[in-house]
Design an enzyme around this catalytic site. Structure first.
Site, mmCIF file in Angstrom:
data_model
loop_
_atom_site.group_PDB
_atom_site.id
_atom_site.type_symbol
_atom_site.label_atom_id
_atom_site.label_comp_id
_atom_site.label_asym_id
_atom_site.label_seq_id
_atom_site.Cartn_x
_atom_site.Cartn_y
_atom_site.Cartn_z
ATOM 1 N N ASP A 493 0.850 -1.189 0.000
ATOM 2 C CA ASP A 493 0.000 0.000 0.000
ATOM 3 C C ASP A 493 0.886 1.239 0.000
ATOM 4 O O ASP A 493 1.876 1.315 0.748
ATOM 5 C CB ASP A 493 -0.893 0.002 1.244
ATOM 6 C CG ASP A 493 -1.935 1.105 1.180
ATOM 7 O OD1 ASP A 493 -2.976 0.882 0.532
ATOM 8 O OD2 ASP A 493 -1.705 2.181 1.764
ATOM 9 N N ILE A 494 0.554 2.213 -0.894
ATOM 10 C CA ILE A 494 1.316 3.472 -0.956
ATOM 11 C C ILE A 494 0.957 4.300 0.272
ATOM 12 O O ILE A 494 -0.213 4.564 0.545
ATOM 13 C CB ILE A 494 1.007 4.232 -2.239
ATOM 14 C CG1 ILE A 494 1.371 3.384 -3.466
ATOM 15 C CG2 ILE A 494 1.734 5.566 -2.267
ATOM 16 C CD1 ILE A 494 0.986 4.021 -4.790
ATOM 17 N N GLU A 537 -4.939 2.416 -4.126
ATOM 18 C CA GLU A 537 -3.478 2.483 -4.080
ATOM 19 C C GLU A 537 -2.867 1.203 -3.519
ATOM 20 O O GLU A 537 -1.692 1.176 -3.133
ATOM 21 C CB GLU A 537 -3.043 3.679 -3.224
ATOM 22 C CG GLU A 537 -3.326 3.545 -1.737
ATOM 23 C CD GLU A 537 -4.719 3.989 -1.347
ATOM 24 O OE1 GLU A 537 -4.952 4.230 -0.163
ATOM 25 O OE2 GLU A 537 -5.590 4.093 -2.251
#
Length: 623
Positions: A493-494, A537
């Protein structure tokens, strides 16, 4: 215009020919004979059936001549004979009396002789069997009195005569009151012959309605597939034709509304006739695509006729029956002529299915004209005159069904041509991109391959999409179970992606996702890894047959690649970091593939809680 001149010449020729035919027929028409020349009928000659046109006489009673005794007192010179070449006395809006003189009635027995009025639509029928001056039996029946008033359960009127067996000579008086056409298919018939005729008639009607039902079911099936409103109008039109014929043949009154309470024959004829007009006009407009293919005159005329036809439908329950019949017959003739005209124009405009369409209306117009000319006594009675409209409607509906099929084939050909042209354009574009080296088959394969890629790939990052990942992951998990090899799952996950979007805009956020997809592909390149955008994301990577150390090293390499990469759109620059949840397992339970994903997802949230930009890893040797 040349087309208008052709049509005008065609119509002038038809009009001139029709006028000549009518003039000749009028010259050939013979008026009815006077009663003085009508002989008595001896029942010794009754073996099968005897038509009564030569033996029966008629009279229209004057004012005050209402009862049987009044009519019996009418002088012979007022009685007139019946036409032998016609089954119609025209339209009758009052009461007509008929008389039949019989001889040799002493041998009558049950089922040996009946009076047959072979038309099912008289409102009131009163029959009196008279011997001398005495009425030996009387019957009161008709459409307005309920079907149970008929002495014989039959769609037409049948009256037994065995009560006349007490005298050598007798008379039959019968009175008919009806607002519609007064038809005279009168005869004396034996019981055995009547059974044969009734059986044959029932068989013919069964075949007719069977054909109608089959065509209705077939077209209803096609309508459900195509969802074309023209088909809906056609089905309602076909149903209206069926109800109309059911009523005209007396079957509706016999089986469906025998009590003549709220819904009777007159109402059924009026309503079905009006529905036939309204749905026929609507069908023609939709089927021939009037508003797309024709000029202003045809469009305006079609709209006016449509509105008028549907006003007839709403006004059918409120108009006087006799007046309504006149109006609806005129409107029907106009509608059929307009349908024929539109079909001819469409034929001239090279509309392929217009030819069959015009033929259908032309043939139906012939049968309608035939029927009306018989009713007007201009044409002699034909053996199947009662069933002319039914026969014509079957031919018309069959031709319209074929025209529908022709239109479907024509439109399918147009679609195929359009698709072929689009495909040719696509092939040409692909040929330019591929330096015009590949054949059309390879171009189609390439197009199919690209479509498959589009259906399995995320359009922004180029990684697999969630749906395709689920398929690949389940296969990889089951393969690991069979092979007894480990399987690593990385949930990525960003960090603070929402802040990136809010601070720099969605375009910058899309650049981050694009670069993220490229970094993930670069780091895991050369392995049988499954890389996918899991949502928003969030990304996921599956590493088959990866040891815990290999998976941890790959996850750490991926985190470092993100931390060292700068995302820029020319105006803004930003380093994005990721959090990774990693789990490695040698699967044992074939149904626990979702648990492995959930474990990695749980570790991802552990990495976020612990400060982000890190890998959370849990060693697991079996499930």
């Amino acid at each position: 215009m040349p087309g208008s001149n052709v049509i005008r010449g065609f119509l002038n020729t038809v009009s001139a020919g029709a006028g000549l035919v009518v003039a000749c027929l009028l010259m050939m028409f013979v008026t009815t004979a006077q009663a003085s020349g009508v002989p008595s009928l001896s029942l010794t000659s009754l073996t099968d059936e005897i038509p009564l046109a030569r033996y029966a006489v008629q009279v229209r009673p004057g004012e005050g001549e209402d009862s049987l005794s009044d009519v019996m007192a009418i002088a012979d010179d007022r009685w007139s004979g019946l036409p032998e070449s016609s089954r119609s006395l025209g339209r009758d809006y009052g009461t007509t009396w008929f008389r039949l003189d019989l001889q040799d009635t002493e041998n009558l027995r049950a089922d040996s002789a009946y009076l047959l009025l072979d038309y099912p639509h008289y409102d009131f029928v009163d029959v009196f069997l008279v011997s001398g001056e005495t009425v030996v039996q009387s019957f009161y029946t008709g459409d307005q009195r309920g079907f149970d008033s008929r002495p014989i359960d039959q769609r037409t009127y049948l009256f037994p005569l065995e009560m006349l067996n007490a005298a050598d000579t007798a008379q039959i008086f019968f009175r008919i009151s009806t607002p519609g056409p007064l038809l005279i298919p009168f005869s004396l018939i034996t019981g055995s012959e009547n059974k044969i005729q009734d059986r044959n008639s029932s068989m013919a009607l069964g075949i007719y309605f069977g054909i109608l039902l089959i065509m209705f079911a077939y077209n209803a099936f096609i309508s459900g597939s195509l969802r074309d409103t023209a088909y809906i109008y056609y089905l309602v039109y076909m149903a209206s034709v069926g109800v109309h014929q059911l009523t005209l043949q007396g079957l509706g009154y016999q089986y469906f509304w025998p009590d003549s309470s709220l819904f009777d024959n007159n109402f059924a004829v009026a309503l079905s006739s009006a529905l036939m007009q309204g749905t026929a006009v609507a069908f023609v407009i939709r089927f021939i695509r009037l508003y797309e293919n024709f000029g202003r005159f045809e469009r305006v005329a079609g709209t006016v006729l449509l509105i008028y036809s549907w006003l007839l439908v709403t006004g059918a329950p409120f108009m006087e029956y006799a007046s309504f019949l006149t109006v609806v017959n005129v409107t029907g003739a106009v509608s059929v002529i307009c349908g024929l005209y539109i079909g001819i124009i469409g034929w001239q405009k090279n509309v392929p299915y217009a030819r069959l369409f015009a033929m259908a209306w032309f043939i139906y117009l012939i049968f309608i004209a035939w029927y009306l000319l018989e009713l007007a006594s201009i044409l002699p009675t034909s053996p199947f005159g009662e069933h002319i409209l039914a026969f014509g409607s079957v031919i018309e509906l069959a031709l319209l069904s074929i025209a529908f099929a022709d239109r479907i084939n024509h439109e399918r050909e147009l679609r195929l041509r359009s698709q072929s042209k689009l495909m040719d354009v696509q092939v040409a574009m692909n040929a330019e991109l591929e330096e015009k080296v590949r054949l059309r088959t390879s171009e189609l394969e390439e197009a199919n391959r690209r479509l498959e890629i589009l259906s399995t790939t995320d359009g922004l990052t180029g990684l697999f999409n969630r749906r395709h990942f689920d398929e690949l992951y389940e296969k990889a998990y089951l393969q690991a179970c069979r092979d007894g090899k480990p399987l690593a799952v990385l949930m990525i996950d960003i960090d603070h992606f929402k802040q990136l979007n809010d601070s720099f805009g969605h375009r910058f956020g899309d650049l981050c996702l694009i670069d993220a997809g490229r970094l993930i592909r670069n780091v895991v390149a050369g392995q049988e890894a499954i890389c996918a955008r899991y949502g928003g994301e969030e990304f996921v990577v599956i590493l088959p047959d990866a040891s815990p150390e290999e998976a941890q090293n790959k996850a750490e390499a991926l985190r470092l690649a993100f931390a060292r990469h700068i995302v820029t759109d020319g105006a803004n620059e930003k380093v994005m970091t990721i959090s990774v949840g990693l789990t490695v397992e040698q699967p044992v339970d074939r149904s626990a593939w979702e648990k492995l994903l959930q474990a990695a997802d749980s570790l991802l949230y552990t990495a976020k809680r612990n400060g982000r930009n890190q890998v959370a890893f849990l060693r697991n040797t079996g499930s």
